[in-house]
Design an enzyme around this catalytic site. Structure first.
Site, PDB file in Angstrom:
ATOM      1  N   LYS A 180       0.843  -1.194   0.000  1.00 20.26           N
ATOM      2  CA  LYS A 180       0.000   0.000   0.000  1.00 20.26           C
ATOM      3  C   LYS A 180       0.882   1.250   0.000  1.00 20.26           C
ATOM      4  O   LYS A 180       0.694   2.159  -0.794  1.00 20.26           O
ATOM      5  CB  LYS A 180      -0.922  -0.032   1.219  1.00 20.26           C
ATOM      6  CG  LYS A 180      -1.839   1.154   1.336  1.00 20.26           C
ATOM      7  CD  LYS A 180      -2.813   0.995   2.487  1.00 20.26           C
ATOM      8  CE  LYS A 180      -3.540   2.308   2.734  1.00 20.26           C
ATOM      9  NZ  LYS A 180      -4.494   2.232   3.828  1.00 20.26           N
ATOM     10  N   GLU A 221      10.642  -4.702   4.415  1.00 19.65           N
ATOM     11  CA  GLU A 221      10.697  -6.121   4.032  1.00 19.65           C
ATOM     12  C   GLU A 221      10.377  -6.273   2.538  1.00 19.65           C
ATOM     13  O   GLU A 221      11.053  -6.985   1.792  1.00 19.65           O
ATOM     14  CB  GLU A 221       9.666  -6.944   4.826  1.00 19.65           C
ATOM     15  CG  GLU A 221       9.983  -7.126   6.285  1.00 19.65           C
ATOM     16  CD  GLU A 221       9.301  -6.077   7.162  1.00 19.65           C
ATOM     17  OE1 GLU A 221       9.056  -4.940   6.683  1.00 19.65           O
ATOM     18  OE2 GLU A 221       9.029  -6.398   8.332  1.00 19.65           O
ATOM     19  N   GLY A 278      -4.834  -1.961   5.079  1.00 18.72           N
ATOM     20  CA  GLY A 278      -4.041  -3.094   4.580  1.00 18.72           C
ATOM     21  C   GLY A 278      -4.707  -4.434   4.854  1.00 18.72           C
ATOM     22  O   GLY A 278      -4.823  -5.290   3.973  1.00 18.72           O
ATOM     23  N   ARG A 279      -5.185  -4.620   6.086  1.00 22.29           N
ATOM     24  CA  ARG A 279      -5.763  -5.929   6.450  1.00 22.29           C
ATOM     25  C   ARG A 279      -7.172  -6.115   5.909  1.00 22.29           C
ATOM     26  O   ARG A 279      -7.784  -7.167   6.132  1.00 22.29           O
ATOM     27  CB  ARG A 279      -5.710  -6.113   7.964  1.00 22.29           C
ATOM     28  CG  ARG A 279      -6.314  -4.964   8.758  1.00 22.29           C
ATOM     29  CD  ARG A 279      -5.928  -5.036  10.227  1.00 22.29           C
ATOM     30  NE  ARG A 279      -6.390  -3.881  10.990  1.00 22.29           N
ATOM     31  CZ  ARG A 279      -5.715  -2.743  11.126  1.00 22.29           C
ATOM     32  NH1 ARG A 279      -4.546  -2.599  10.519  1.00 22.29           N
ATOM     33  NH2 ARG A 279      -6.190  -1.751  11.850  1.00 22.29           N
ATOM     34  N   GLU A 285      -4.666  -6.921  14.757  1.00 24.34           N
ATOM     35  CA  GLU A 285      -4.115  -5.604  14.409  1.00 24.34           C
ATOM     36  C   GLU A 285      -5.239  -4.559  14.500  1.00 24.34           C
ATOM     37  O   GLU A 285      -4.992  -3.389  14.788  1.00 24.34           O
ATOM     38  CB  GLU A 285      -3.495  -5.627  13.004  1.00 24.34           C
ATOM     39  CG  GLU A 285      -2.535  -4.463  12.770  1.00 24.34           C
ATOM     40  CD  GLU A 285      -1.741  -4.562  11.459  1.00 24.34           C
ATOM     41  OE1 GLU A 285      -2.330  -4.327  10.390  1.00 24.34           O
ATOM     42  OE2 GLU A 285      -0.540  -4.874  11.503  1.00 24.34           O
ATOM     43  N   HIS A 320      -5.343 -33.746  17.282  1.00 25.97           N
ATOM     44  CA  HIS A 320      -4.222 -34.570  17.755  1.00 25.97           C
ATOM     45  C   HIS A 320      -3.121 -33.703  18.353  1.00 25.97           C
ATOM     46  O   HIS A 320      -1.993 -34.174  18.521  1.00 25.97           O
ATOM     47  CB  HIS A 320      -3.682 -35.414  16.602  1.00 25.97           C
ATOM     48  CG  HIS A 320      -4.660 -36.467  16.168  1.00 25.97           C
ATOM     49  ND1 HIS A 320      -4.693 -37.730  16.707  1.00 25.97           N
ATOM     50  CD2 HIS A 320      -5.699 -36.403  15.294  1.00 25.97           C
ATOM     51  CE1 HIS A 320      -5.676 -38.424  16.162  1.00 25.97           C
ATOM     52  NE2 HIS A 320      -6.309 -37.632  15.290  1.00 25.97           N
ATOM     53  N   LYS A 365       9.463  -1.170  14.144  1.00 23.01           N
ATOM     54  CA  LYS A 365      10.087  -0.964  12.821  1.00 23.01           C
ATOM     55  C   LYS A 365      11.190   0.076  12.948  1.00 23.01           C
ATOM     56  O   LYS A 365      12.293  -0.083  12.413  1.00 23.01           O
ATOM     57  CB  LYS A 365       9.064  -0.428  11.811  1.00 23.01           C
ATOM     58  CG  LYS A 365       7.983  -1.380  11.396  1.00 23.01           C
ATOM     59  CD  LYS A 365       7.117  -0.698  10.312  1.00 23.01           C
ATOM     60  CE  LYS A 365       5.788  -1.371  10.133  1.00 23.01           C
ATOM     61  NZ  LYS A 365       4.859  -0.632   9.288  1.00 23.01           N
TER      62      LYS A 365
HETATM   63  O1  F6P Z   1       2.334  -4.296   9.922  1.00 18.59           O
HETATM   64  C1  F6P Z   1       1.925  -2.999   9.680  1.00 18.59           C
HETATM   65  C2  F6P Z   1       1.407  -2.810   8.293  1.00 18.59           C
HETATM   66  O2  F6P Z   1       1.258  -1.456   8.106  1.00 18.59           O
HETATM   67  C3  F6P Z   1       0.083  -3.550   8.027  1.00 18.59           C
HETATM   68  O3  F6P Z   1      -1.009  -2.872   8.506  1.00 18.59           O
HETATM   69  C4  F6P Z   1       0.116  -3.654   6.546  1.00 18.59           C
HETATM   70  O4  F6P Z   1      -0.821  -4.583   6.079  1.00 18.59           O
HETATM   71  C5  F6P Z   1       1.555  -4.078   6.340  1.00 18.59           C
HETATM   72  O5  F6P Z   1       2.273  -3.312   7.293  1.00 18.59           O
HETATM   73  C6  F6P Z   1       2.106  -3.863   4.958  1.00 18.59           C
HETATM   74  O6  F6P Z   1       2.042  -2.542   4.553  1.00 18.59           O
HETATM   75  P1  F6P Z   1       2.210  -2.129   3.041  1.00 18.59           P
HETATM   76  O7  F6P Z   1       1.112  -2.739   2.259  1.00 18.59           O
HETATM   77  O8  F6P Z   1       2.183  -0.636   3.023  1.00 18.59           O
HETATM   78  O9  F6P Z   1       3.549  -2.646   2.562  1.00 18.59           O
END
Ligand code: F6P
Length: 563
Positions: free
Chosen positions: A212, A218, A284-285, A370, A401, A527
């Protein structure tokens, strides 16, 4: 509606003390009694919403409790908040944003504008571009730089830009019929990238960089590493990779982006014509049904993706229009509040009896935790009750199990959602060559909720001739609540409905707790500190984190690090 920022605690609602008394009463009753007292209990408490059938009868509630829970929801303004959300008011107050994931699935013939933006046109505009792209991939019209058709689509993203499409791609595996295999890279752990790319043929691989913000470290690290891998592999295959023009030509055919941030996408080297946008009003979620679902659409095809959206919409419609008394997301959301805050149960298990839903609990963890893992109310004051259910789970029968022992006889009560399907995409026969394995699975499904609810008494064990000394060990206390969710088959429409159900449950609970379910400030500090520690972790600077534990752990890391 003006959003009432100064939300009073749910504990101040007029019915809260009655609920507390009800909770005491419920602790002294049993599900056996509740079923005896209410002969029509199963049908009274079973609901159909869209393609889902939901049986709430094995929950620790009676009719009066449920009525009061609904009254409390009404007192907390659930109807007004629901309208505000669907109308696009800025209910995400800390970020001053609308919360409009429900607009991602509105039918094409609906007009819908908010803040001067024609939302319906924008949503269907992007969906149209996604469909064209998915069709081009699936028909072979979109080819890699060496004219190979694309067979592997690798989504690079994390959190909401990974969990949704990864979970849904697994769930809808039987619908992946066009020879496009989806893959997912999320973790900054380089093992994730290495393991995913191992064995992939670069010439027939396309990457979807999904972020987003397009600033998530990452995702950017993985996307750059994937680009280096691609160039290396193509160079080995004889493709020119030396000039900017070579690299541009390769990127154009092997990378697309999904983001709200065009500038950063361009900076990475992806032409905005290969970017699929979405909007700041999609969290995002909550974004799986936006362009974040591109990898899923490529794998299952546009038609099934549109059917998936219809499933979301069916439950949106139910949530928006049904009276609270019959409104399943409201009832399930309030049950979560009842167990968390009145009965003191700490966690909530989600147990899909379908291997293809293996990632569903992980997906729900981000969606719910979240969203509702907050301890201040909208006005910044501390909450006075536990919030945020702790979700966890594994597919049945594997869970049986592993941890079901604790669920049946442990000292903690774990309310559980059991999710099962009438038909399987993969039925087979058991050892006798006749019995359906799916029937075996579902017999376990039915048996578990029954045993959890009704248990087995000492008298029953004695009648069966169990030796006296074993009776205490074999008594099954029962009274362990569960909700049963069923559908005909795990189809795209059914999955969309399931996700939408949990989105709205999450919303309901956020309103009851008076918190903002749509921000996530709690993940930011970690972060930031990771970036601050990196020079000491990865370089020659001595660690000066300010606490002796972190410093000595980093020292140990550096002393053992292979050069
Ligand atoms: O973990 C925090 C967060 O902002 C989530 O809410 C989001 O889904 C994820 O990082 C990834 O963010 P982006 O889509 O901006 O890379």
């Amino acid at each position: 509606m003006n959003i009432p920022v100064n939300v009073n605690s749910v504990t101040t609602t007029r019915d809260w003390s009655t609920l507390q008394k009800q909770a005491e009463r419920m602790k002294n009753t049993t599900l056996r009694t509740l079923f005896t007292e209410q002969p029509g209990r199963a049908s009274d408490l079973t609901y159909d919403l869209g393609p889902l059938r939901v049986d709430l009868s094995k929950n620790l509630i009676d009719e009066r409790t449920l009525r009061i829970l609904v009254d409390v929801a009404r007192d907390m303004g659930i109807e007004e908040y629901r309208t505000a959300m669907f109308d696009g008011e800025h209910i995400n107050t800390t970020e001053n944003r609308a919360v409009l994931h429900s607009a991602l699935r509105i039918p094409v013939d609906r007009d819908f504008s908010v803040d001067g933006q024609d939302i319906a046109e924008d949503v269907h505009g992007v969906l149209g571009r996604m469909r064209d792209f998915a069709r081009a991939l699936r028909s072979g019209a979109w080819q890699g730089v060496t004219n190979h058709t694309i067979k592997h689509v690798v989504n690079i993203g994390i959190g909401g830009s990974d969990l949704g499409p990864a979970m849904a791609a697994t769930a809808l595996r039987p619908y992946q019929t066009a020879g496009i295999t989806p893959h997912f890279i999320s973790n900054i752990d380089p093992t994730d990238l290495a393991g995913t790319l191992d064995g992939l043929d670069a010439e027939s691989t396309l990457f979807v960089v999904a972020s987003k913000t397009f600033t998530t470290s990452e995702t950017l690290a993985n996307a750059h590493a994937a680009k280096r891998w691609l160039l290396r592999e193509l160079k080995d295959a004889g493709v020119p990779t030396d000039t900017d023009e070579d690299i541009r030509a390769i990127t154009e055919k092997h990378f697309v982006a999904v983001s709200t941030n065009e500038e950063k996408v361009r900076e990475f080297g992806i032409d905005p014509k290969n970017m699929f946008g979405f909007w700041d009003w999609v969290g995002g979620r909550y974004s799986l049904d936006s362009a974040i679902g591109l990898t899923l659409m490529a794998a299952i095809g546009p038609q099934d993706f549109m059917e998936f959206l219809e499933g979301f919409y069916a439950v949106d419609d139910h949530f928006r229009t049904e009276p609270l008394e019959m409104n399943v997301p409201v009832l399930m959301g309030m049950l979560g509040v009842w167990y968390t805050d009145l009965l003191g149960y700490e966690t909530h298990a989600v147990l899909p009896y379908n291997q293809d839903l293996a990632r569903f609990p992980a997906y729900l963890q981000q969606l719910t935790m979240e969203s509702n893992g907050k301890s201040v109310r909208l006005d910044g004051t501390q909450v006075d009750l536990p919030t945020g259910e702790i979700y966890w789970g594994e597919p049945g029968t594997n869970g049986q199990h592993a941890f079901f022992q604790l669920m049946h006889q442990g000292t903690r009560v774990v309310p559980a959602d059991f999710i099962g399907f009438v038909n399987s995409h993969n039925d087979n026969v058991a050892a006798d060559g006749e019995t359906s394995m799916h029937d075996m699975l579902m017999s376990n499904f039915f048996a578990q909720t029954r045993v959890l609810a009704f248990g087995k008494t000492a008298e029953e064990l004695r009648e069966e001739g169990v030796p006296e000394e074993l009776i205490p060990h074999k008594v099954m206390p029962g009274n362990r609540p569960s909700t049963t969710i069923m559908a005909e088959k795990l189809r795209p429409r059914v999955l969309g409905a399931l996700i939408s159900l949990y989105e709205h449950i999450t919303f309901v609970q956020g309103v009851i707790w008076g918190i903002n379910s749509f921000d996530q400030w709690g993940v930011e500090l970690g972060k930031k500190q990771a970036n601050e520690l990196l020079p000491a972790v990865g370089g020659h600077e001595r660690s000066d984190a300010g606490d002796s534990s972190t410093d000595s752990l980093i020292e140990y890391y550096r002393s053992q690090r292979e050069s």
